[in-house]
Write a protein that holds these residues in place. Structure first.
Motif, PDB file in Angstrom:
ATOM      1  N   ALA A 199       2.401   1.901  -3.330  1.00  0.00           N
ATOM      2  CA  ALA A 199       1.437   2.430  -4.298  1.00  0.00           C
ATOM      3  C   ALA A 199       1.102   3.895  -4.024  1.00  0.00           C
ATOM      4  N   GLY A 249     -13.882   1.585   4.305  1.00  0.00           N
ATOM      5  CA  GLY A 249     -13.604   1.689   2.882  1.00  0.00           C
ATOM      6  C   GLY A 249     -14.456   2.726   2.210  1.00  0.00           C
ATOM      7  N   PRO A 255     -11.397   2.563  -0.512  1.00  0.00           N
ATOM      8  CA  PRO A 255     -11.672   1.284  -1.188  1.00  0.00           C
ATOM      9  C   PRO A 255     -10.435   0.424  -1.416  1.00  0.00           C
ATOM     10  N   ASP A 256      -9.307   1.034  -1.831  1.00  0.00           N
ATOM     11  CA  ASP A 256      -8.104   0.249  -2.096  1.00  0.00           C
ATOM     12  C   ASP A 256      -7.578  -0.403  -0.821  1.00  0.00           C
ATOM     13  N   GLY A 257      -7.574   0.364   0.256  1.00  0.00           N
ATOM     14  CA  GLY A 257      -7.121  -0.187   1.523  1.00  0.00           C
ATOM     15  C   GLY A 257      -8.028  -1.298   2.011  1.00  0.00           C
ATOM     16  N   ARG A 258      -9.326  -1.103   1.846  1.00  0.00           N
ATOM     17  CA  ARG A 258     -10.263  -2.116   2.316  1.00  0.00           C
ATOM     18  C   ARG A 258     -10.136  -3.414   1.528  1.00  0.00           C
ATOM     19  N   ARG A 259      -9.818  -3.303   0.247  1.00  0.00           N
ATOM     20  CA  ARG A 259      -9.613  -4.513  -0.541  1.00  0.00           C
ATOM     21  C   ARG A 259      -8.452  -5.337   0.010  1.00  0.00           C
ATOM     22  N   GLU A 260      -7.388  -4.646   0.443  1.00  0.00           N
ATOM     23  CA  GLU A 260      -6.256  -5.359   1.037  1.00  0.00           C
ATOM     24  C   GLU A 260      -6.667  -6.061   2.331  1.00  0.00           C
ATOM     25  N   ARG A 305       0.832  -1.206   0.000  1.00  0.00           N
ATOM     26  CA  ARG A 305       0.000   0.000   0.000  1.00  0.00           C
ATOM     27  C   ARG A 305       0.864   1.252   0.000  1.00  0.00           C
TER      28      ARG A 305
END
Length: 264
Positions: free
Chosen positions: A153, A264, A228-233, A150
């Motif tokens: 990115a 998220g 959203p990106d963090g929650r996907r991880e 993360r």
């Protein structure tokens, strides 16, 4: 899935950063939030020797595979700390060994009791303790790998991104060992599955929670895993956990984020 411990011990090496170009940090330093997160990561990596200490008083030390792995794991994590300390030093943030010693002393009696508690739990569970140790390690390494990916990115600096990806690659090998061992040991013991599930559900907290102030834990988790990106991880980690024997339906990492208001 088979993890070759002999191959791992032969190929284990410190993470390299001397070939990376960090010159642009002079004119374009990292932002305050990322530096704060990087410092958190650095301190956690340096603290690995204490995590190792805690397991050497448990049945884990009697497993040849686990003992060999932990030796190399501690070495690799130490060099992760060294690499991150180098980047921090370029920003005027110095993590010295004297500082780390003082930090550990400041943790006080709670820190000193950890190996005692681990020894007692190990004596109660016997060999089943190793399964709990392995799944706990897998969750922490999945979390660490996600954190490095993360931050890589989020930060455009090419040198830093390469370094973080190199660290994440080593963390992925650590995950492979822990998860392989956890799957095998959990499959073979209903008692181990019961205790592992209970331990994760009742006691697991984000990596670093035992040594860092609550404000720092909150900052890092929010910085890396909001949106959203963090929650996907986070969801990916919980999916991995739920695939291990006896862990169906667990969402401990997502629950920990929810408890901190990180969504998220």
């Amino acid at each position: 899935m088979v993890f070759d411990v002999d191959r791992f011990t032969r190929s284990s090496d410190r993470v390299r950063w001397q070939d990376l170009d960090f010159d642009s940090f002079v004119g374009e330093p990292l932002g305050e939030e990322s530096l704060r997160t990087l410092r958190y990561m650095c301190e956690v990596e340096y603290h690995t020797v204490c995590y190792l200490r805690d397991q050497l008083v448990t049945p884990s030390r009697r497993s040849a595979d686990v003992g060999a792995f932990m030796t190399m794991w501690n070495r690799e994590e130490f060099w992760h700390g060294e690499a991150l300390a180098h980047v921090l030093g370029l920003h005027g943030v110095n993590i010295t060994y004297d500082y780390l010693k003082a930090k550990r002393l400041k943790l006080g009696w709670r820190e000193r009791l950890v190996p005692v508690k681990q020894s007692m739990l190990g004596n109660v569970l016997g060999r089943d303790f190793i399964a709990v140790h392995m799944i706990w390690g897998a969750v922490n390494e999945w979390s660490a790998g996600a954190a490095y990916k993360r931050l890589a990115a989020m930060e455009p600096h090419p040198g830093l991104a390469v370094l973080l990806k190199r660290i994440a690659a080593q963390e992925a090998r650590h995950v492979a060992f822990y998860a392989t061992q956890a799957r095998t040991r959990l499959t073979g013991s209903e008692r181990a599955r019961t205790f592992a599930r209970l331990a994760l559900r009742k006691a697991w907290e984000p990596v670093g929670s035992s040594i860092m102030d609550d404000a720092e834990v909150q900052h890092v988790m929010s910085h890396l895993f909001s949106g959203p990106d963090g929650r996907r991880e986070i969801d990916a980690i919980d999916t991995h956990i739920a695939k291990l024997p006896g862990m169906e339906g667990l969402t401990i990492v997502g629950d920990a984020m929810d408890a901190r208001g990180i969504t998220g």
